[in-house]
Design a protein around this motif. Structure first.
Motif, PDB file in Angstrom:
ATOM      1  N   LEU A  57       0.821  -1.226   0.000  1.00 48.03           N
ATOM      2  CA  LEU A  57       0.000   0.000   0.000  1.00 48.03           C
ATOM      3  C   LEU A  57       0.854   1.274   0.000  1.00 48.03           C
ATOM      4  O   LEU A  57       0.322   2.381   0.000  1.00 48.03           O
ATOM      5  CB  LEU A  57      -0.925   0.023   1.227  1.00 48.03           C
ATOM      6  CG  LEU A  57      -2.050  -1.010   1.260  1.00 48.03           C
ATOM      7  CD1 LEU A  57      -2.822  -0.945   2.563  1.00 48.03           C
ATOM      8  CD2 LEU A  57      -3.006  -0.792   0.097  1.00 48.03           C
ATOM      9  N   GLY A  58       2.160   1.094   0.049  1.00 47.17           N
ATOM     10  CA  GLY A  58       3.052   2.256   0.030  1.00 47.17           C
ATOM     11  C   GLY A  58       3.132   2.983   1.360  1.00 47.17           C
ATOM     12  O   GLY A  58       3.534   4.145   1.427  1.00 47.17           O
ATOM     13  N   TYR A  93       0.702   1.622  10.873  1.00 45.70           N
ATOM     14  CA  TYR A  93       0.243   2.523   9.803  1.00 45.70           C
ATOM     15  C   TYR A  93      -0.986   1.987   9.083  1.00 45.70           C
ATOM     16  O   TYR A  93      -1.814   2.747   8.604  1.00 45.70           O
ATOM     17  CB  TYR A  93       1.391   2.818   8.829  1.00 45.70           C
ATOM     18  CG  TYR A  93       2.412   3.753   9.431  1.00 45.70           C
ATOM     19  CD1 TYR A  93       2.117   5.107   9.600  1.00 45.70           C
ATOM     20  CD2 TYR A  93       3.627   3.283   9.895  1.00 45.70           C
ATOM     21  CE1 TYR A  93       3.028   5.964  10.197  1.00 45.70           C
ATOM     22  CE2 TYR A  93       4.548   4.130  10.486  1.00 45.70           C
ATOM     23  CZ  TYR A  93       4.248   5.469  10.639  1.00 45.70           C
ATOM     24  OH  TYR A  93       5.144   6.319  11.235  1.00 45.70           O
ATOM     25  N   ILE A  94      -1.103   0.644   9.020  1.00 43.60           N
ATOM     26  CA  ILE A  94      -2.338   0.060   8.464  1.00 43.60           C
ATOM     27  C   ILE A  94      -3.505   0.457   9.372  1.00 43.60           C
ATOM     28  O   ILE A  94      -4.571   0.858   8.907  1.00 43.60           O
ATOM     29  CB  ILE A  94      -2.252  -1.481   8.403  1.00 43.60           C
ATOM     30  CG1 ILE A  94      -1.156  -1.904   7.438  1.00 43.60           C
ATOM     31  CG2 ILE A  94      -3.606  -2.095   8.076  1.00 43.60           C
ATOM     32  CD1 ILE A  94      -1.578  -2.593   6.192  1.00 43.60           C
ATOM     33  N   LYS A 146      -9.060   6.057   8.612  1.00 41.14           N
ATOM     34  CA  LYS A 146      -9.508   7.161   7.741  1.00 41.14           C
ATOM     35  C   LYS A 146     -10.725   6.769   6.916  1.00 41.14           C
ATOM     36  O   LYS A 146     -11.345   7.604   6.281  1.00 41.14           O
ATOM     37  CB  LYS A 146      -8.378   7.552   6.764  1.00 41.14           C
ATOM     38  CG  LYS A 146      -7.158   8.123   7.431  1.00 41.14           C
ATOM     39  CD  LYS A 146      -6.119   8.469   6.360  1.00 41.14           C
ATOM     40  CE  LYS A 146      -4.769   8.738   6.985  1.00 41.14           C
ATOM     41  NZ  LYS A 146      -3.670   8.557   6.021  1.00 41.14           N
ATOM     42  N   TYR A 147     -11.023   5.484   6.877  1.00 38.82           N
ATOM     43  CA  TYR A 147     -12.106   4.989   6.023  1.00 38.82           C
ATOM     44  C   TYR A 147     -13.440   5.001   6.768  1.00 38.82           C
ATOM     45  O   TYR A 147     -13.511   4.644   7.952  1.00 38.82           O
ATOM     46  CB  TYR A 147     -11.757   3.558   5.590  1.00 38.82           C
ATOM     47  CG  TYR A 147     -12.808   2.875   4.746  1.00 38.82           C
ATOM     48  CD1 TYR A 147     -13.079   3.305   3.452  1.00 38.82           C
ATOM     49  CD2 TYR A 147     -13.527   1.785   5.262  1.00 38.82           C
ATOM     50  CE1 TYR A 147     -14.038   2.660   2.683  1.00 38.82           C
ATOM     51  CE2 TYR A 147     -14.487   1.145   4.490  1.00 38.82           C
ATOM     52  CZ  TYR A 147     -14.740   1.597   3.204  1.00 38.82           C
ATOM     53  OH  TYR A 147     -15.692   0.968   2.448  1.00 38.82           O
ATOM     54  N   ASN A 148     -14.490   5.403   6.081  1.00 38.12           N
ATOM     55  CA  ASN A 148     -15.831   5.364   6.671  1.00 38.12           C
ATOM     56  C   ASN A 148     -16.497   4.037   6.288  1.00 38.12           C
ATOM     57  O   ASN A 148     -16.869   3.849   5.129  1.00 38.12           O
ATOM     58  CB  ASN A 148     -16.649   6.552   6.147  1.00 38.12           C
ATOM     59  CG  ASN A 148     -18.062   6.523   6.711  1.00 38.12           C
ATOM     60  OD1 ASN A 148     -18.445   5.587   7.430  1.00 38.12           O
ATOM     61  ND2 ASN A 148     -18.843   7.539   6.379  1.00 38.12           N
ATOM     62  N   SER A 156      -7.248   3.484   1.981  1.00 34.13           N
ATOM     63  CA  SER A 156      -7.872   3.431   3.313  1.00 34.13           C
ATOM     64  C   SER A 156      -8.880   2.279   3.375  1.00 34.13           C
ATOM     65  O   SER A 156      -8.983   1.592   4.395  1.00 34.13           O
ATOM     66  CB  SER A 156      -8.552   4.758   3.647  1.00 34.13           C
ATOM     67  OG  SER A 156      -9.587   5.021   2.751  1.00 34.13           O
ATOM     68  N   GLU A 157      -9.597   2.037   2.271  1.00 32.33           N
ATOM     69  CA  GLU A 157     -10.578   0.936   2.261  1.00 32.33           C
ATOM     70  C   GLU A 157      -9.854  -0.412   2.317  1.00 32.33           C
ATOM     71  O   GLU A 157     -10.270  -1.335   3.028  1.00 32.33           O
ATOM     72  CB  GLU A 157     -11.464   1.011   1.003  1.00 32.33           C
ATOM     73  CG  GLU A 157     -12.544  -0.054   1.018  1.00 32.33           C
ATOM     74  CD  GLU A 157     -13.429  -0.067  -0.216  1.00 32.33           C
ATOM     75  OE1 GLU A 157     -13.074   0.592  -1.224  1.00 32.33           O
ATOM     76  OE2 GLU A 157     -14.471  -0.755  -0.183  1.00 32.33           O
TER      77      GLU A 157
END
Ligand code: KG4
Ligand code: ZN
Length: 320
Positions: A169-170, A178-179, A185-187, A226-227
Protein backbone atom coordinates in the motif's frame (compact mmCIF):
# COMPACT_ATOMS: atom_id res chain seq x y z
CA UNK A 1 12.45 -11.49 44.07
CA UNK A 2 13.81 -8.85 41.71
CA UNK A 3 14.91 -9.77 38.19
CA UNK A 4 16.72 -7.72 35.54
CA UNK A 5 15.32 -8.68 32.12
CA UNK A 6 17.23 -8.13 28.88
CA UNK A 7 15.60 -8.27 25.43
CA UNK A 8 17.50 -7.87 22.13
CA UNK A 9 15.91 -10.29 19.67
CA UNK A 10 15.22 -7.82 16.86
CA UNK A 11 15.44 -4.02 16.64
CA UNK A 12 14.55 -3.14 20.25
CA UNK A 13 17.19 -2.99 22.98
CA UNK A 14 15.30 -3.27 26.24
CA UNK A 15 16.11 -3.72 29.93
CA UNK A 16 13.68 -3.87 32.81
CA UNK A 17 13.54 -4.63 36.50
CA UNK A 18 10.46 -6.55 37.60
CA UNK A 19 9.57 -7.53 41.15
CA UNK A 20 7.88 -10.89 41.79
CA UNK A 21 7.02 -11.24 38.11
CA UNK A 22 4.32 -8.60 38.24
CA UNK A 23 5.53 -5.18 39.33
CA UNK A 24 7.53 -3.20 36.76
CA UNK A 25 10.10 -1.10 38.67
CA UNK A 26 11.77 0.15 35.49
CA UNK A 27 11.53 -0.37 31.76
CA UNK A 28 13.89 1.27 29.29
CA UNK A 29 13.72 0.51 25.58
CA UNK A 30 15.79 1.90 22.72
CA UNK A 31 14.80 1.10 19.15
CA UNK A 32 16.64 1.32 15.86
CA UNK A 33 13.29 1.54 14.05
CA UNK A 34 13.94 5.03 12.62
CA UNK A 35 17.05 3.75 10.89
CA UNK A 36 15.05 0.95 9.26
CA UNK A 37 12.33 3.32 8.01
CA UNK A 38 14.80 4.52 5.38
CA UNK A 39 15.23 0.98 4.04
CA UNK A 40 11.58 -0.10 4.38
CA UNK A 41 12.52 -2.98 6.67
CA UNK A 42 15.08 -4.34 9.09
CA UNK A 43 18.67 -4.75 7.93
CA UNK A 44 19.93 -7.41 10.40
CA UNK A 45 23.53 -6.20 10.41
CA UNK A 46 22.49 -2.61 11.14
CA UNK A 47 20.07 -3.79 13.86
CA UNK A 48 22.91 -5.73 15.54
CA UNK A 49 25.25 -2.73 15.46
CA UNK A 50 22.50 -0.58 17.00
CA UNK A 51 22.04 -3.21 19.73
CA UNK A 52 25.71 -3.00 20.54
CA UNK A 53 25.56 0.78 20.91
CA UNK A 54 22.44 0.76 23.10
CA UNK A 55 22.84 -2.27 25.34
CA UNK A 56 25.02 -0.87 28.13
CA UNK A 57 23.34 2.58 28.39
CA UNK A 58 19.90 0.92 28.43
CA UNK A 59 20.88 -1.57 31.16
CA UNK A 60 22.54 1.18 33.17
CA UNK A 61 19.50 3.45 32.98
CA UNK A 62 17.06 0.69 33.88
CA UNK A 63 18.98 -0.71 36.83
CA UNK A 64 20.07 2.40 38.75
CA UNK A 65 20.51 1.68 42.46
CA UNK A 66 18.37 -1.47 42.39
CA UNK A 67 19.59 -4.71 43.94
CA UNK A 68 18.73 -7.67 41.78
CA UNK A 69 18.48 -11.37 42.56
CA UNK A 70 18.82 -12.74 39.02
CA UNK A 71 19.20 -11.81 35.36
CA UNK A 72 16.91 -13.01 32.55
CA UNK A 73 17.63 -12.85 28.84
CA UNK A 74 15.64 -13.79 25.75
CA UNK A 75 17.80 -16.26 23.80
CA UNK A 76 15.53 -16.77 20.75
CA UNK A 77 13.82 -16.74 18.35
CA UNK A 78 15.17 -13.66 16.59
CA UNK A 79 18.00 -12.30 14.48
CA UNK A 80 21.28 -13.98 15.39
CA UNK A 81 23.36 -10.78 15.46
CA UNK A 82 20.87 -9.00 17.72
CA UNK A 83 20.38 -12.04 19.98
CA UNK A 84 24.10 -12.51 20.54
CA UNK A 85 24.48 -8.98 21.94
CA UNK A 86 21.84 -9.56 24.63
CA UNK A 87 22.85 -13.12 25.47
CA UNK A 88 26.58 -12.45 25.74
CA UNK A 89 26.06 -9.21 27.70
CA UNK A 90 23.75 -11.05 30.12
CA UNK A 91 26.31 -13.82 30.60
CA UNK A 92 29.07 -11.29 31.27
CA UNK A 93 26.95 -9.45 33.85
CA UNK A 94 25.90 -12.71 35.52
CA UNK A 95 29.54 -13.70 35.83
CA UNK A 96 30.72 -10.28 37.05
CA UNK A 97 27.87 -9.83 39.56
CA UNK A 98 27.69 -13.51 40.53
CA UNK A 99 23.94 -13.75 39.79
CA UNK A 100 21.99 -16.66 38.29
CA UNK A 101 21.04 -16.29 34.62
CA UNK A 102 17.63 -17.47 33.41
CA UNK A 103 17.20 -17.97 29.65
CA UNK A 104 13.72 -17.07 28.33
CA UNK A 105 12.03 -18.07 25.08
CA UNK A 106 11.01 -14.70 23.55
CA UNK A 107 7.61 -16.11 22.50
CA UNK A 108 6.84 -17.34 26.00
CA UNK A 109 7.99 -13.94 27.26
CA UNK A 110 5.31 -12.23 25.16
CA UNK A 111 2.61 -14.20 27.00
CA UNK A 112 3.74 -12.77 30.36
CA UNK A 113 2.60 -9.28 29.31
CA UNK A 114 -0.63 -10.52 30.90
CA UNK A 115 0.95 -10.79 34.36
CA UNK A 116 2.39 -7.26 34.45
CA UNK A 117 0.81 -4.41 36.41
CA UNK A 118 -2.54 -6.16 36.49
CA UNK A 119 -4.87 -6.31 39.48
CA UNK A 120 -6.38 -9.53 38.19
CA UNK A 121 -4.04 -12.38 37.20
CA UNK A 122 -4.81 -14.96 34.51
CA UNK A 123 -6.21 -18.33 35.62
CA UNK A 124 -5.21 -21.70 34.18
CA UNK A 125 -5.97 -23.29 31.84
CA UNK A 126 -5.51 -20.18 29.68
CA UNK A 127 -6.03 -19.98 25.94
CA UNK A 128 -3.35 -17.77 24.37
CA UNK A 129 -3.54 -15.99 21.02
CA UNK A 130 0.11 -15.16 20.32
CA UNK A 131 0.42 -12.92 17.28
CA UNK A 132 3.70 -11.22 16.38
CA UNK A 133 5.83 -10.38 13.36
CA UNK A 134 7.02 -13.95 12.96
CA UNK A 135 4.39 -16.04 14.77
CA UNK A 136 0.64 -16.66 14.88
CA UNK A 137 -0.20 -19.31 17.39
CA UNK A 138 -3.06 -20.60 19.48
CA UNK A 139 -1.66 -22.15 22.64
CA UNK A 140 -3.29 -23.86 25.60
CA UNK A 141 -1.31 -22.84 28.67
CA UNK A 142 -2.15 -25.38 31.35
CA UNK A 143 0.22 -23.89 33.87
CA UNK A 144 3.51 -22.00 34.00
CA UNK A 145 5.95 -23.97 31.85
CA UNK A 146 3.19 -26.23 30.51
CA UNK A 147 2.13 -25.34 26.97
CA UNK A 148 0.19 -27.22 24.32
CA UNK A 149 0.43 -25.81 20.81
CA UNK A 150 -3.10 -26.01 19.35
CA UNK A 151 -2.40 -24.46 15.97
CA UNK A 152 -0.07 -22.10 14.15
CA UNK A 153 0.32 -20.38 10.83
CA UNK A 154 1.10 -22.52 7.83
CA UNK A 155 2.80 -19.65 6.01
CA UNK A 156 2.95 -15.94 6.89
CA UNK A 157 2.32 -14.71 10.43
CA UNK A 158 -0.44 -12.16 11.08
CA UNK A 159 2.14 -9.41 11.70
CA UNK A 160 4.02 -10.40 8.57
CA UNK A 161 0.77 -10.08 6.60
CA UNK A 162 0.19 -6.59 8.02
CA UNK A 163 3.79 -5.71 7.15
CA UNK A 164 3.82 -7.10 3.59
CA UNK A 165 0.45 -5.52 2.75
CA UNK A 166 1.53 -2.20 4.30
CA UNK A 167 4.48 -2.21 1.96
CA UNK A 168 2.16 -2.98 -1.03
CA UNK A 169 0.00 0.00 0.00
CA UNK A 170 3.05 2.26 0.03
CA UNK A 171 2.82 2.91 3.78
CA UNK A 172 5.94 3.49 5.89
CA UNK A 173 7.75 0.93 8.07
CA UNK A 174 6.79 -0.32 10.70
CA UNK A 175 3.71 -1.13 8.69
CA UNK A 176 1.24 -2.64 11.21
CA UNK A 177 0.53 0.56 13.07
CA UNK A 178 0.24 2.52 9.80
CA UNK A 179 -2.34 0.06 8.46
CA UNK A 180 -4.31 0.71 11.64
CA UNK A 181 -4.03 4.49 11.10
CA UNK A 182 -4.87 4.25 7.38
CA UNK A 183 -7.92 2.04 8.15
CA UNK A 184 -9.17 4.66 10.63
CA UNK A 185 -9.51 7.16 7.74
CA UNK A 186 -12.11 4.99 6.02
CA UNK A 187 -15.83 5.36 6.67
CA UNK A 188 -17.10 1.77 6.91
CA UNK A 189 -20.80 2.63 6.41
CA UNK A 190 -22.18 0.25 3.74
CA UNK A 191 -18.84 -1.58 3.57
CA UNK A 192 -18.95 -4.91 1.74
CA UNK A 193 -16.18 -7.42 2.64
CA UNK A 194 -14.13 -8.39 -0.42
CA UNK A 195 -11.05 -10.17 0.92
CA UNK A 196 -11.01 -13.87 1.92
CA UNK A 197 -11.09 -15.01 5.57
CA UNK A 198 -8.57 -17.87 5.17
CA UNK A 199 -9.18 -21.22 6.91
CA UNK A 200 -12.09 -19.89 8.92
CA UNK A 201 -14.32 -22.83 8.02
CA UNK A 202 -11.74 -25.49 8.81
CA UNK A 203 -11.95 -27.48 12.04
CA UNK A 204 -8.27 -27.05 13.00
CA UNK A 205 -6.69 -24.11 14.84
CA UNK A 206 -4.18 -23.27 12.10
CA UNK A 207 -3.90 -19.99 10.22
CA UNK A 208 -2.79 -19.01 6.73
CA UNK A 209 -2.23 -15.40 5.79
CA UNK A 210 -0.10 -15.48 2.63
CA UNK A 211 -3.18 -15.59 0.35
CA UNK A 212 -4.37 -12.28 1.78
CA UNK A 213 -1.23 -10.59 0.54
CA UNK A 214 -1.94 -11.82 -3.00
CA UNK A 215 -5.60 -10.77 -2.73
CA UNK A 216 -4.57 -7.28 -1.56
CA UNK A 217 -2.08 -7.06 -4.40
CA UNK A 218 -4.87 -7.91 -6.89
CA UNK A 219 -7.22 -5.32 -5.37
CA UNK A 220 -4.80 -2.38 -5.39
CA UNK A 221 -6.30 -0.64 -8.41
CA UNK A 222 -9.93 -1.24 -7.41
CA UNK A 223 -10.05 0.27 -3.92
CA UNK A 224 -8.60 3.34 -2.23
CA UNK A 225 -5.83 2.51 0.21
CA UNK A 226 -7.87 3.43 3.31
CA UNK A 227 -10.58 0.94 2.26
CA UNK A 228 -7.99 -1.74 1.57
CA UNK A 229 -6.29 -1.14 4.92
CA UNK A 230 -9.67 -1.32 6.68
CA UNK A 231 -10.71 -4.52 4.90
CA UNK A 232 -7.32 -6.16 5.50
CA UNK A 233 -7.50 -5.35 9.20
CA UNK A 234 -11.06 -6.77 9.28
CA UNK A 235 -10.02 -9.97 7.47
CA UNK A 236 -7.02 -10.64 9.73
CA UNK A 237 -8.83 -9.82 12.96
CA UNK A 238 -11.98 -11.78 11.93
CA UNK A 239 -9.91 -14.91 11.47
CA UNK A 240 -7.88 -14.44 14.66
CA UNK A 241 -10.90 -13.68 16.83
CA UNK A 242 -13.24 -16.32 15.44
CA UNK A 243 -10.65 -19.10 15.65
CA UNK A 244 -9.83 -18.08 19.22
CA UNK A 245 -13.51 -18.09 20.21
CA UNK A 246 -13.98 -21.48 18.55
CA UNK A 247 -11.10 -22.91 20.59
CA UNK A 248 -12.54 -21.28 23.69
CA UNK A 249 -15.98 -22.88 23.17
CA UNK A 250 -14.38 -26.29 22.80
CA UNK A 251 -11.76 -26.09 25.55
CA UNK A 252 -13.52 -23.82 28.06
CA UNK A 253 -10.37 -22.10 29.39
CA UNK A 254 -10.59 -19.96 32.51
CA UNK A 255 -8.82 -17.07 30.75
CA UNK A 256 -8.12 -15.91 27.19
CA UNK A 257 -4.82 -14.06 26.79
CA UNK A 258 -3.70 -11.79 23.96
CA UNK A 259 0.05 -11.56 23.34
CA UNK A 260 2.62 -10.34 20.79
CA UNK A 261 3.06 -7.13 18.79
CA UNK A 262 -0.16 -7.57 16.78
CA UNK A 263 -2.08 -7.61 20.09
CA UNK A 264 -1.40 -3.85 20.10
CA UNK A 265 -3.88 -3.56 17.21
CA UNK A 266 -6.89 -1.54 18.38
CA UNK A 267 -9.38 -3.36 16.17
CA UNK A 268 -8.27 -6.78 17.44
CA UNK A 269 -8.48 -5.51 21.01
CA UNK A 270 -11.96 -4.14 20.40
CA UNK A 271 -13.28 -7.34 18.80
CA UNK A 272 -12.19 -9.78 21.50
CA UNK A 273 -13.64 -8.15 24.62
CA UNK A 274 -15.02 -10.40 27.38
CA UNK A 275 -14.90 -10.87 31.14
CA UNK A 276 -12.18 -13.52 31.08
CA UNK A 277 -10.22 -11.88 28.25
CA UNK A 278 -6.85 -10.33 29.15
CA UNK A 279 -5.58 -7.52 26.92
CA UNK A 280 -2.20 -6.17 28.06
CA UNK A 281 -1.32 -2.49 27.57
CA UNK A 282 0.26 -1.96 24.13
CA UNK A 283 3.68 -1.10 25.60
CA UNK A 284 3.87 -4.63 27.02
CA UNK A 285 2.63 -6.24 23.75
CA UNK A 286 5.50 -5.12 21.50
CA UNK A 287 9.04 -6.30 22.24
CA UNK A 288 10.16 -5.30 25.75
CA UNK A 289 12.27 -6.68 28.59
CA UNK A 290 9.63 -6.51 31.33
CA UNK A 291 7.89 -9.60 29.93
CA UNK A 292 11.23 -11.44 29.84
CA UNK A 293 11.85 -10.72 33.53
CA UNK A 294 8.29 -11.76 34.41
CA UNK A 295 8.53 -15.04 32.50
CA UNK A 296 11.84 -15.81 34.23
CA UNK A 297 10.25 -15.27 37.65
CA UNK A 298 7.44 -17.74 37.00
CA UNK A 299 9.63 -20.36 35.36
CA UNK A 300 12.79 -19.83 37.44
CA UNK A 301 15.19 -22.18 35.76
CA UNK A 302 18.69 -20.77 35.97
CA UNK A 303 21.10 -22.51 33.61
CA UNK A 304 24.92 -22.71 33.70
CA UNK A 305 26.32 -19.88 31.57
CA UNK A 306 28.13 -22.12 29.11
CA UNK A 307 24.82 -23.87 28.28
CA UNK A 308 23.01 -20.64 27.30
CA UNK A 309 23.32 -20.20 23.57
CA UNK A 310 21.45 -17.77 21.29
CA UNK A 311 18.95 -19.78 19.24
CA UNK A 312 17.39 -17.88 16.29
CA UNK A 313 15.02 -20.75 15.39
CA UNK A 314 13.42 -21.38 18.80
CA UNK A 315 9.67 -22.18 18.72
CA UNK A 316 6.90 -22.43 21.30
CA UNK A 317 7.03 -26.21 20.92
CA UNK A 318 10.57 -26.05 22.33
CA UNK A 319 9.02 -25.46 25.76
CA UNK A 320 6.12 -27.93 25.46
O1 KG4 B 1 6.07 -8.92 18.92
P1 KG4 B 1 6.65 -7.90 18.03
O2 KG4 B 1 6.92 -6.52 18.59
O3 KG4 B 1 7.96 -8.42 17.38
C1 KG4 B 1 8.10 -9.77 17.03
O4 KG4 B 1 8.45 -10.56 17.95
O5 KG4 B 1 7.80 -10.09 15.86
O6 KG4 B 1 5.64 -7.80 16.80
C2 KG4 B 1 5.89 -6.98 15.70
C3 KG4 B 1 4.72 -7.11 14.75
C4 KG4 B 1 4.97 -6.44 13.40
O7 KG4 B 1 4.57 -7.30 12.38
C5 KG4 B 1 4.07 -5.20 13.47
O8 KG4 B 1 3.62 -4.77 12.21
C6 KG4 B 1 2.93 -5.70 14.32
O9 KG4 B 1 3.54 -6.49 15.32
N1 KG4 B 1 2.18 -4.61 14.96
C7 KG4 B 1 0.91 -4.29 14.64
C8 KG4 B 1 0.55 -3.16 15.43
N2 KG4 B 1 1.64 -2.85 16.22
C9 KG4 B 1 2.61 -3.74 15.92
N3 KG4 B 1 0.06 -4.85 13.76
C10 KG4 B 1 -1.17 -4.30 13.66
N4 KG4 B 1 -1.58 -3.21 14.37
C11 KG4 B 1 -0.76 -2.63 15.27
N5 KG4 B 1 -1.17 -1.57 15.97
ZN1 ZN C 1 8.34 -10.18 19.77
Amino acid sequence: MTILGIETTCDETSASIVEDGTRVLSLVTATSQDMHVKYGGIIPDKAARAQLESILPVIKESSQNTDIDAIAVSYGPGLIGSLLIGVETAKTLALAWNKPLIPVNHLVGHIYANWLENEKLPQFPALVLLVSGGHSELILMKNHNDFELLGSTRDDAAGECFDKCGRLLGLPYPYGIYIQDEAAKYNPKNHQPFLPRPMLDQKNYDFSFSGLKTAVSNSLTRHPSSELAFELQEAITDVLVQKTLKASEKLRPKSILLAGGVAANKRLRGKIQGTNVFIPPSRFCTDNAAVIASSAYFNKKSVPLEKIIADPGLTVSSVE
